[in-house]
Write an enzyme that holds these catalytic residues in place. Structure first.
Site, PDB file in Angstrom:
ATOM      1  N   ALA A  57       5.034   3.114   1.123  1.00 38.28           N
ATOM      2  CA  ALA A  57       6.450   2.922   1.392  1.00 38.28           C
ATOM      3  C   ALA A  57       6.678   2.298   2.769  1.00 38.28           C
ATOM      4  CB  ALA A  57       7.166   4.258   1.308  1.00 38.28           C
ATOM      5  N   GLY A  58       5.938   2.733   3.746  1.00 40.89           N
ATOM      6  CA  GLY A  58       6.195   2.277   5.118  1.00 40.89           C
ATOM      7  C   GLY A  58       7.306   3.108   5.734  1.00 40.89           C
ATOM      8  N   HIS A  71       0.804  -1.229   0.000  1.00 39.27           N
ATOM      9  CA  HIS A  71       0.000   0.000   0.000  1.00 39.27           C
ATOM     10  C   HIS A  71       0.835   1.277   0.000  1.00 39.27           C
ATOM     11  CE1 HIS A  71       0.965   0.615   4.171  1.00 39.27           C
ATOM     12  NE2 HIS A  71       0.058   1.533   4.356  1.00 39.27           N
TER      13      HIS A  71
END
Lengths: 476, 151
Positions: free
Chosen positions: A401-402, A399
């Site tokens: 980059a984090g 969903h």
């Protein structure tokens, strides 16, 4: 993460065998560099999810997985109601139906560039953003319930957008099975002034340029060409979703004890799907999905107003609208037969491949657009659902980059003004009410989103189609 | 572990707060000689996640009550009650007076309506979580109350 505790299945897939109380294995999709950098907590949390009753297949972690609450962010798990399966408020998270919507403009970069600054200022002035902002819309009790039942379809009925928009939204703009009566008065009160607001944290509205095409035929069918300008909105169900998360996290603690479900972590609070609390949560959570869809629809309308004023040639039609914090009932192949299961995606995007019956005709040939938001000032990516995704992850992909760095560390490393100036020097205009907010969201505080989408593409969760690069960013 | 520490003497019993890192979010931790002080300091840490508590005027009191089956849940409920009041009243709070009787909490939070230009709020808190949730007395007798908040 310690590689010795994993079995390597392929260059991009890692497995944790079910041990002790685990009812299913864990499968993590990532390249070696990503998995080495991944927190041990992801393994721990995914293994805890695999202990919950009624889990089917495996607990999956996407390439952008990181330490969440109970479930890892980037976690996917499906539960079977007929095997005493559960639904978990922690498995969806606080920002229910947080998601990404991309709009075409029909304009090329050189048409927008001269007006980029005015456009950023006007969008910032028009779209309520940041802490303490209020929307223009106030809903009374009846209107609130209608919104919660109707989603983007309701918003279109109120004059925010066109009926043709709905075709390009998951669930065609309205999540069925919503129960506004299961949403607490507190959650509704929290939403009263928040319709059509962007929020803060990692939420944004960006004007972007299609800067690279990886799959020309798919890009063409998505209507994307190099140099095209698009607008992307990233936000969720605002205060309503946050309060529903809070309410049910608490109620499910009690429910889990009542139904004898051993919780390895309090944040995994859950209830049987076929229980009063489970059913109520599903009804409330679906109402929050509708709230998020209505919210993104209203923000779309505001963006259209701005473009109509400054760039009247633009036509902001939808490419697609995806959500990445949800629990949805879907049909999947479980042990060789089709079955309806409750798929939790927490920080994971649904990625239906070609010919999926739930997709609008326009995407049947190529799979749905999978919209992956980058961090502020970095590229975002558009992928397409692949035929392999179904067997790999119940048709789910990453969903975003984090985070690679905590907010605190980011705020100590960079100054907000410095980040804004640096991005401006690269031609990216940032507008935000908070310097600290900008510093906490500095591009360097996030993982390399490119490595994440490449891993998703290589393993087959979804196929890379295009890269979009920011021109202007409105940040909460 | 780096932590942002409130401007107070770092003795264990002195009321103070700090933030502790969590990968995607932020932990809030309050210290105090009593449970009430630790809860009040955790609430200040919550405020500090949003803006500088020093800039808040204590013009408006808001009464808060919660009850929970145990101290840990009471902390989460307390912080969530503040998150709720901040959201619906569009306020920030800078002072907290509490009375905890068993697992029942009565409090007055004092603050003012948020002014974006003056308070410069950085993020809104979505909710308090059960992650890293601990309420305990350490060996020196100081109370510590902490959890991660979702921002």
């Amino acid at each position: 993460m310690d590689l010795n505790r994993l079995t390597r299945l392929s260059e991009y897939a890692w497995r944790i065998e079910p041990v002790d109380a685990m009812r299913a294995p864990v499968i993590i999709y990532a390249d070696e560099a990503l998995i080495r950098a991944m927190d041990e907590k992801v393994r721990e949390q995914a293994a805890n999810v695999a202990r919950l009753p009624g889990i089917v297949g495996a607990c999956y972690a996407m390439p952008d997985a990181h330490w969440g609450y109970g479930f890892p962010i980037g976690g996917v798990a499906a539960f079977d109601a007929e095997r005493d399966g559960v639904v978990s408020a922690g498995g969806v998270g606080f920002d229910i139906s947080c998601g990404v919507r991309t709009l075409y403009t029909g304009l090329k970069r050189d048409e927008v560039d001269p007006l980029k600054r005015e456009l950023a200022d006007a969008l910032y002035a028009t779209v309520p953003v940041g802490v303490g902002s209020r929307g223009r819309i106030r809903l009374d009790h009846r209107q609130m319930d209608e919104m919660l039942a109707g989603g983007a379809e309701w918003a279109v009925r109120q004059g925010y957008g066109h009926p043709r928009d709905l075709e390009r939204i998951e669930e065609r703009g309205r999540m069925a099975g919503a129960k506004p009566e299961a949403v607490s008065p507190q959650a509704k009160e929290r939403q009263r002034a928040e319709m059509g607001t962007l929020g803060s944290g990692n939420h944004y509205l960006e004007v972007q340029e299609v800067s690279e095409i990886y799959a020309p035929a798919v890009a063409e069918s998505f209507g994307l060409a190099r140099g095209d300008v698009v607008v992307t909105i990233h936000c969720g169900s605002r205060g309503l979703g946050h309060q529903i998360g809070t309410d049910f996290l608490k109620r499910m603690q009690t429910a889990a004890t009542q139904y004898g479900i051993a919780l390895p972590d309090r944040e995994l609070a859950c209830a049987p799907i076929e229980s009063p609390v489970g059913r109520e949560y599903l009804g409330a959570m679906r109402a929050a999905i509708n709230c998020a869809l209505a919210n993104r629809q209203i923000i779309t309308h505001l963006a259209r107003e701005v473009f109509a004023e400054l760039l009247p040639k633009a036509r902001l039609d939808l490419l697609y609208d995806v959500s990445h914090n949800t629990c949805k009932v879907e049909e999947h192949l479980i042990e060789g037969r089709k079955k309806r299961v409750y798929v939790h995606r927490k920080g994971a995007t649904r990625a239906f491949g070609p010919d999926h019956p739930e997709l609008p005709d326009v995407f049947r040939g190529v799979g749905q657009p999978v919209l992956i938001g980058g961090s502020m000032g970095t590229a975002s990516y558009i992928l397409a659902g692949s035929p392999a995704g179904e067997a790999l992850s119940f048709a789910s992909a990453c969903h975003g980059a984090g985070r690679a760095m905590s907010r605190h560390q980011a705020a100590r490393t960079w100054g907000g003004r410095e980040v804004v100036d640096e991005l401006a020097a690269r031609g990216i205009i940032v507008r935000s009410p908070s310097w600290r907010g900008v510093a906490e969201e500095a591009p360097g505080a996030y993982k390399d989103v490119r490595a994440v989408v490449e891993a998703a593409d290589r393993v087959g969760l979804a196929r890379l189609v295009a890269k979009v690069s920011p021109m202007a960013c409105i940040k909460g | 572990m780096s932590a942002e520490i409130s401007p107070a003497k770092p003795s264990r019993n002195t009321p103070r707060w700090e933030h502790f890192p969590h990968e995607a979010d932020m932990g809030v931790r309050g210290y105090g000689a009593t449970l009430e002080e630790a809860f009040a300091q955790a609430a200040l840490a919550l405020t500090a996640a949003i803006c500088d508590p020093a800039g808040i005027r204590m013009t408006t009191p808001v009464e808060i009550r919660c009850e929970a089956p145990d101290r840990e849940t009471l902390l989460v409920d307390w912080l969530n009650a503040l998150v709720y009041e901040m959201a619906v009243r569009r306020m920030v709070f800078g002072r907290f007076d509490l009375c905890i009787d068993g697992t029942a909490l009565r409090a007055t939070a004092r603050g003012e309506p948020i002014e974006r230009e003056r308070h410069r709020p950085a993020v809104e808190v979505k909710g308090a979580t059960y992650t890293e949730l601990k309420v305990f007395r350490d060996e020196s007798g100081a109370w510590i109350a902490q959890c991660v908040v979702d921002v």
